[in-house]
Design a protein around this motif. Sequence first.
Motif, PDB file in Angstrom:
ATOM      1  N   TYR A   1       0.884  -1.176   0.000  1.00 50.18           N
ATOM      2  CA  TYR A   1       0.000   0.000   0.000  1.00 50.18           C
ATOM      3  C   TYR A   1       0.915   1.217   0.000  1.00 50.18           C
ATOM      4  CZ  TYR A   1      -3.968  -2.921   1.524  1.00 50.18           C
ATOM      5  OH  TYR A   1      -4.968  -3.867   1.620  1.00 50.18           O
ATOM      6  N   ASP A   2       0.574   2.235  -0.817  1.00 46.80           N
ATOM      7  CA  ASP A   2       1.403   3.447  -0.846  1.00 46.80           C
ATOM      8  C   ASP A   2       0.924   4.437   0.219  1.00 46.80           C
ATOM      9  OD1 ASP A   2      -0.854   4.743  -1.872  1.00 46.80           O
ATOM     10  OD2 ASP A   2      -0.139   4.705  -3.949  1.00 46.80           O
ATOM     11  N   ASP A   3       1.477   5.663   0.187  1.00 51.27           N
ATOM     12  CA  ASP A   3       1.156   6.683   1.199  1.00 51.27           C
ATOM     13  C   ASP A   3      -0.314   7.100   1.189  1.00 51.27           C
ATOM     14  OD1 ASP A   3       3.639   6.698   2.235  1.00 51.27           O
ATOM     15  OD2 ASP A   3       4.334   8.526   1.251  1.00 51.27           O
ATOM     16  N   GLN A   4      -1.030   6.798   0.092  1.00 53.47           N
ATOM     17  CA  GLN A   4      -2.475   7.074   0.030  1.00 53.47           C
ATOM     18  C   GLN A   4      -3.286   5.793   0.287  1.00 53.47           C
ATOM     19  OE1 GLN A   4      -0.470   8.815  -2.510  1.00 53.47           O
ATOM     20  NE2 GLN A   4      -0.630  10.386  -0.921  1.00 53.47           N
ATOM     21  N   HIS A   5      -2.599   4.748   0.697  1.00 52.78           N
ATOM     22  CA  HIS A   5      -3.183   3.422   0.954  1.00 52.78           C
ATOM     23  C   HIS A   5      -3.773   2.811  -0.318  1.00 52.78           C
ATOM     24  CE1 HIS A   5      -3.897   0.309   3.867  1.00 52.78           C
ATOM     25  NE2 HIS A   5      -5.152   0.165   3.482  1.00 52.78           N
ATOM     26  N   LYS A   6      -3.140   3.122  -1.452  1.00 54.72           N
ATOM     27  CA  LYS A   6      -3.550   2.493  -2.717  1.00 54.72           C
ATOM     28  C   LYS A   6      -2.756   1.196  -2.882  1.00 54.72           C
ATOM     29  CE  LYS A   6      -5.371   6.277  -5.485  1.00 54.72           C
ATOM     30  NZ  LYS A   6      -5.273   7.419  -4.563  1.00 54.72           N
ATOM     31  N   PHE A   7      -3.433   0.177  -3.408  1.00 51.21           N
ATOM     32  CA  PHE A   7      -2.864  -1.162  -3.552  1.00 51.21           C
ATOM     33  C   PHE A   7      -1.950  -1.259  -4.767  1.00 51.21           C
ATOM     34  CE2 PHE A   7      -3.295  -5.230  -5.820  1.00 51.21           C
ATOM     35  CZ  PHE A   7      -2.879  -6.145  -4.849  1.00 51.21           C
ATOM     36  N   HIS A   8      -0.798  -1.914  -4.603  1.00 52.23           N
ATOM     37  CA  HIS A   8       0.128  -2.201  -5.704  1.00 52.23           C
ATOM     38  C   HIS A   8       0.691  -3.603  -5.504  1.00 52.23           C
ATOM     39  CE1 HIS A   8       0.319   2.108  -6.783  1.00 52.23           C
ATOM     40  NE2 HIS A   8       0.301   2.305  -5.478  1.00 52.23           N
ATOM     41  N   LEU A   9       0.759  -4.364  -6.568  1.00 51.07           N
ATOM     42  CA  LEU A   9       1.481  -5.638  -6.487  1.00 51.07           C
ATOM     43  C   LEU A   9       2.970  -5.336  -6.349  1.00 51.07           C
ATOM     44  CD1 LEU A   9      -0.363  -7.601  -9.308  1.00 51.07           C
ATOM     45  CD2 LEU A   9      -0.390  -8.205  -6.882  1.00 51.07           C
ATOM     46  N   GLY A  10       3.698  -6.193  -5.646  1.00 46.95           N
ATOM     47  CA  GLY A  10       5.151  -6.002  -5.541  1.00 46.95           C
ATOM     48  C   GLY A  10       5.570  -5.352  -4.228  1.00 46.95           C
ATOM     49  N   ASP A  11       6.890  -5.049  -4.154  1.00 46.26           N
ATOM     50  CA  ASP A  11       7.473  -4.634  -2.871  1.00 46.26           C
ATOM     51  C   ASP A  11       7.854  -3.154  -2.806  1.00 46.26           C
ATOM     52  OD1 ASP A  11       9.675  -4.547  -4.514  1.00 46.26           O
ATOM     53  OD2 ASP A  11      10.781  -6.139  -3.502  1.00 46.26           O
TER      54      ASP A  11
END
Length: 368
Positions: free
Chosen positions: A32-42
Amino acid sequence: MNRETFDIQPIGRFYGSSATIRRPKEIACFSYDDQHKFHLGDSSLRYYYPPQLPADLNRGFDSFQKLDDTADEHLDALLDTIVALERETGKKCETDIITWRGMMTKIMTAPFDDMNGFEMNATRFQGTIFIEEHNAYKNEQKRIQNNKRMPPGMASQDLMAYWGYKFETISVLNKTWDATPRAEIESREDLVVNNNAQYCSVARTGIGRVKLVLGGEVDAIWDSKPERRDDPINWVELKTSAKIRNDKDALKYERKLLKFWAQSFLLGVPRIIVGFRDQQGILRRLEEMETANIPSTVKKSGRGTWDGNICINFTAAFLDWLKTTLQEGGTWRLRKAQKSSVIEILKVEDSGTGDILSQNFLTWRATT
């Protein structure tokens, strides 16, 4: 069957050498990024580097960018990651149970944690049991906790929670130590604390005869990920605790170690760093401990607050029972009331999978 129960007591029947454990192995990850958006990977992977002491954990409380976790996210991120893994490997992720590490921690610590209850939702689909937190129950428990009157002179629940996130922020780097400028390392106390960003590991493990796939947040890595996927990863779990001043504090800390151990054990995190702080939130000391050694350390203290082997054997027996009890079709509630020694299973929906499984996951599995 509309209601079944599993007795936790007497815990003596779970005594003895522990059930077989399958070493947790990461099979996928997401961020999850700083906006709590989902991304595959690290992309949100962080690297551990010790903070300078003493450190003021109160700094920046007014600018805290706090995750709003009141909405029900179900298992969506975990299932999206499993869909991506199945696409990549061309193989179905075969296992007995898929859930968040947090759910398994609550189950595993149940024999010795009678102060806390839990409620979870579960469904069985294509032979696999999927378990999620019951969101309404979680939110209600948080509301009760936040409305608790703190003793005079003690920090609020919100501030104490912030101290933990602040400790994480000042203990990690975005890149490895050698790739990070010195100025960046030394200015971490000034960073805005944001707990929206998370790295989540998805690991395959097993307890007794039950195979598990667990998803859970990992705070940091000690060095870097190994090139060989089968090699263990040097994860680090970061925790804060009040300084131990007397026997009462020591007992409280030992009980806390139960959750520290179970969380890290389940996801294969080998090392826990505890930051000890004073009552004013000043970080005074760091202690590094190996997850595997915590149960024997607790046993040696002689206080008898908990036993790791009993936790493992109880979990193996409970999951075995769950596998034979929970039938395909419908939604179930797993429930343990506070101070209760019984886990109940109640059927709450007769067909379908409720909202536990995402449409994306159901569509994918229908085509494979």
